[in-house]
Motif scaffolding. Structure first.
Motif, PDB file in Angstrom:
ATOM      1  N   LEU A   1      21.921   5.660  62.473  1.00  0.00           N
ATOM      2  CA  LEU A   1      20.632   6.301  62.705  1.00  0.00           C
ATOM      3  C   LEU A   1      20.728   7.794  62.404  1.00  0.00           C
ATOM      4  O   LEU A   1      21.777   8.408  62.586  1.00  0.00           O
ATOM      5  N   PHE A   2      19.627   8.378  61.974  1.00  0.00           N
ATOM      6  CA  PHE A   2      19.545   9.827  61.771  1.00  0.00           C
ATOM      7  C   PHE A   2      18.945  10.470  63.001  1.00  0.00           C
ATOM      8  O   PHE A   2      17.935  10.009  63.535  1.00  0.00           O
ATOM      9  N   TYR A   3      19.570  11.554  63.468  1.00  0.00           N
ATOM     10  CA  TYR A   3      18.983  12.368  64.528  1.00  0.00           C
ATOM     11  C   TYR A   3      19.698  13.709  64.586  1.00  0.00           C
ATOM     12  O   TYR A   3      20.912  13.796  64.388  1.00  0.00           O
ATOM     13  N   GLY A   4      18.938  14.750  64.865  1.00  0.00           N
ATOM     14  CA  GLY A   4      19.518  16.066  65.106  1.00  0.00           C
ATOM     15  C   GLY A   4      20.081  16.746  63.875  1.00  0.00           C
ATOM     16  O   GLY A   4      20.821  17.714  63.994  1.00  0.00           O
ATOM     17  N   GLY A   5      19.750  16.249  62.673  1.00  0.00           N
ATOM     18  CA  GLY A   5      20.224  16.901  61.462  1.00  0.00           C
ATOM     19  C   GLY A   5      21.324  16.169  60.735  1.00  0.00           C
ATOM     20  O   GLY A   5      21.741  16.595  59.665  1.00  0.00           O
ATOM     21  N   LYS A   6      21.801  15.041  61.280  1.00  0.00           N
ATOM     22  CA  LYS A   6      22.878  14.309  60.621  1.00  0.00           C
ATOM     23  C   LYS A   6      22.714  12.817  60.858  1.00  0.00           C
ATOM     24  O   LYS A   6      22.074  12.396  61.831  1.00  0.00           O
ATOM     25  N   ARG A   7      23.256  12.012  59.963  1.00  0.00           N
ATOM     26  CA  ARG A   7      23.229  10.561  60.125  1.00  0.00           C
ATOM     27  C   ARG A   7      24.486  10.140  60.873  1.00  0.00           C
ATOM     28  O   ARG A   7      25.602  10.358  60.389  1.00  0.00           O
ATOM     29  N   ASN A   8      24.298   9.534  62.030  1.00  0.00           N
ATOM     30  CA  ASN A   8      25.420   9.110  62.865  1.00  0.00           C
ATOM     31  C   ASN A   8      25.726   7.629  62.672  1.00  0.00           C
ATOM     32  O   ASN A   8      24.821   6.818  62.442  1.00  0.00           O
ATOM     33  N   ILE A   9      27.000   7.298  62.801  1.00  0.00           N
ATOM     34  CA  ILE A   9      27.409   5.902  62.913  1.00  0.00           C
ATOM     35  C   ILE A   9      27.292   5.523  64.377  1.00  0.00           C
ATOM     36  O   ILE A   9      27.835   6.199  65.249  1.00  0.00           O
ATOM     37  N   ASN A  10      26.564   4.436  64.673  1.00  0.00           N
ATOM     38  CA  ASN A  10      26.341   4.041  66.054  1.00  0.00           C
ATOM     39  C   ASN A  10      25.971   2.561  66.103  1.00  0.00           C
ATOM     40  O   ASN A  10      26.140   1.838  65.120  1.00  0.00           O
ATOM     41  N   GLU A  11      25.445   2.117  67.232  1.00  0.00           N
ATOM     42  CA  GLU A  11      24.997   0.730  67.395  1.00  0.00           C
ATOM     43  C   GLU A  11      23.479   0.604  67.321  1.00  0.00           C
ATOM     44  O   GLU A  11      22.943  -0.485  67.571  1.00  0.00           O
ATOM     45  N   ALA A  12      22.814   1.682  66.995  1.00  0.00           N
ATOM     46  CA  ALA A  12      21.343   1.712  66.980  1.00  0.00           C
ATOM     47  C   ALA A  12      20.784   1.206  68.306  1.00  0.00           C
ATOM     48  O   ALA A  12      19.777   0.500  68.351  1.00  0.00           O
ATOM     49  N   HIS A  13      21.485   1.589  69.404  1.00  0.00           N
ATOM     50  CA  HIS A  13      21.056   1.243  70.772  1.00  0.00           C
ATOM     51  C   HIS A  13      20.956  -0.263  70.983  1.00  0.00           C
ATOM     52  O   HIS A  13      20.072  -0.749  71.680  1.00  0.00           O
ATOM     53  N   ASP A  14      21.893  -0.996  70.403  1.00  0.00           N
ATOM     54  CA  ASP A  14      21.880  -2.458  70.444  1.00  0.00           C
ATOM     55  C   ASP A  14      23.221  -2.962  70.975  1.00  0.00           C
ATOM     56  O   ASP A  14      24.278  -2.606  70.438  1.00  0.00           O
ATOM     57  N   LEU A  15      23.197  -3.803  72.028  1.00  0.00           N
ATOM     58  CA  LEU A  15      24.433  -4.313  72.625  1.00  0.00           C
ATOM     59  C   LEU A  15      25.013  -5.510  71.886  1.00  0.00           C
ATOM     60  O   LEU A  15      26.162  -5.888  72.151  1.00  0.00           O
TER      61      LEU A  15
END
Length: 395
Positions: free
Chosen positions: A159-173
């Motif tokens: 997801l993109f937030y705060g000026g950069k694209r982060n690697i994450n779970e997109a708030h998904d368990l």
């Protein structure tokens, strides 16, 4: 003939399924993943899953606090999102032709996000601990990751937030949202920090708290984007403790209260200047980097971005600090000394005694240096009087 004509397509289909099952995720670059639009938002248009490599710039615990703290969603609560434990790392490009770095983030209480509002979509404390352990250790060797390791991340959400694209779970368990980290080379080595001045990433403050002086350039060949996600040395800084700056910096003035490893992420912020009208934000780590320097200093760490916006990524550059190097020179020690000299003829042993008529003389073991055609030996000043003599070295 009929048997062949009916079974050949089946055989081909089976072969195609086998080939698809064996396909590996495509490799991605940091430069491509972090590409931006003219508004600083993400311009990446790749597909999942993909893998991306880099050298780890941070230990898993130094940025965010991973301590489990499950908090169920409360519809009556009106404050900031209570995310509980959080986990974050940054790793920097190493492949030829690549540049930049990427952040990986994980949070515990996704269910408390205002667009989720469901406790079932948060990690329990036990599940959260398992996730943190999974991402903080190499799955093959069990070795805990540490800064300087070369890693590879398999990515299924971003997801993109705060000026950069982060690697994450997109708030998904769900497991199919997981990203994985594996060790490629232990202790690969940290990259040398690139030297950066505030003039390269900030303009002189214009006195208007509604404006931002961050230097943004869409091609990422200059300004803050050029250094985002990378290890840098920000040079010639001074801490600022002047509340009057709120008139020009507004809420972006943080003073020096954030020089505190025990504060939460949002409060570990300090303001620095180059003394020429430019101001910048330092974010301190969860460990002590020493006392606040009184004068000029350099700060080494990760150049990152926290614009606080999902629609504008042209501001909010900051340095996550890992090391402070004050400019204060080491102190000079000046004292009186006795020098003894003699012509370098023959082999002689220098000795000393407290009285000229002493029966016992003590050899001087310091080696002399030759200067001006003489053997010269410096002796530290003593509280009591000393006498010196030369004795043939063969006696």
């Amino acid at each position: 003939m009929q048997w062949k004509s009916t079974c050949l397509p089946v055989a081909m289909a089976c072969a195609g399924l086998l080939a698809g099952a064996m396909a590996l995720p495509a490799a991605e670059t940091h430069a491509n993943l972090q590409s931006v639009t003219t508004n600083g938002t993400s311009a990446w248009s790749g597909t999942f899953p993909f893998t991306i490599r880099g050298v780890l710039l941070t230990d898993p615990e130094e940025m965010l606090n991973p301590t489990p703290n499950f908090i169920p969603y409360d519809p009556a609560y009106q404050g900031p999102t209570r995310m509980g434990g959080e986990w974050q790392i940054v790793f920097q490009a190493v492949e030829p032709g690549d540049r930049g770095g990427t952040t990986c983030w994980l949070g515990q209480n996704y269910g408390n996000l205002p667009w989720v509002r469901d406790s079932e979509l948060s990690y329990t404390n036990a599940a959260w601990v398992a996730e943190v352990l999974r991402l903080s250790h190499d799955p093959e060797t069990g070795r805990k990751f540490r800064k300087g390791d070369l890693i590879e991340v398999t990515v299924r959400r971003s997801l993109f937030y705060g000026g950069k694209r982060n690697i994450n779970e997109a708030h998904d368990l769900s497991p199919d949202a997981n990203f994985e980290v594996r060790l490629v080379t232990p202790d690969y080595g940290l990259p040398a920090p690139e030297t950066v001045t505030l003039a390269q990433v900030k303009r002189v403050d214009d006195g208007n708290p509604a404006t931002h002086e961050d230097i943004f350039e869409v091609t990422r060949q200059s300004g803050g984007e050029y250094y985002q996600g990378m290890r840098v040395r920000l040079v010639n800084l001074q801490l600022v403790n002047d509340p009057a700056l709120t008139n020009s910096l507004g809420s972006r003035y943080y003073g020096t209260n954030g020089w505190n490893p025990n504060a939460v992420w949002s409060q570990r912020l300090c303001t620095v200047t180059d003394g020429e009208g430019r101001y910048f934000t330092l974010r301190m780590p969860r460990y002590s980097v020493g006392p606040m320097p009184a004068g000029r200093f350099d700060a080494i760490g990760v150049f990152t971005q926290e614009s606080g916006s999902g629609t504008d990524g042209r501001m909010g550059y900051e340095l996550f600090v890992q090391e402070i190097q004050p400019h204060t020179a080491p102190g000079l020690a000046i004292g009186q000394a006795v020098w003894v000299g003699w012509a370098p003829q023959g082999r002689w042993q220098l000795e000393w005694a407290p009285r000229v008529d002493a029966q016992t003389w003590t050899p001087v073991t310091n080696a002399p240096v030759v200067y001006g055609g003489m053997n010269i030996l410096l002796e530290a000043p003593q509280g009591a009087q000393r006498f010196y003599r030369l004795r043939p070295a063969n006696e």
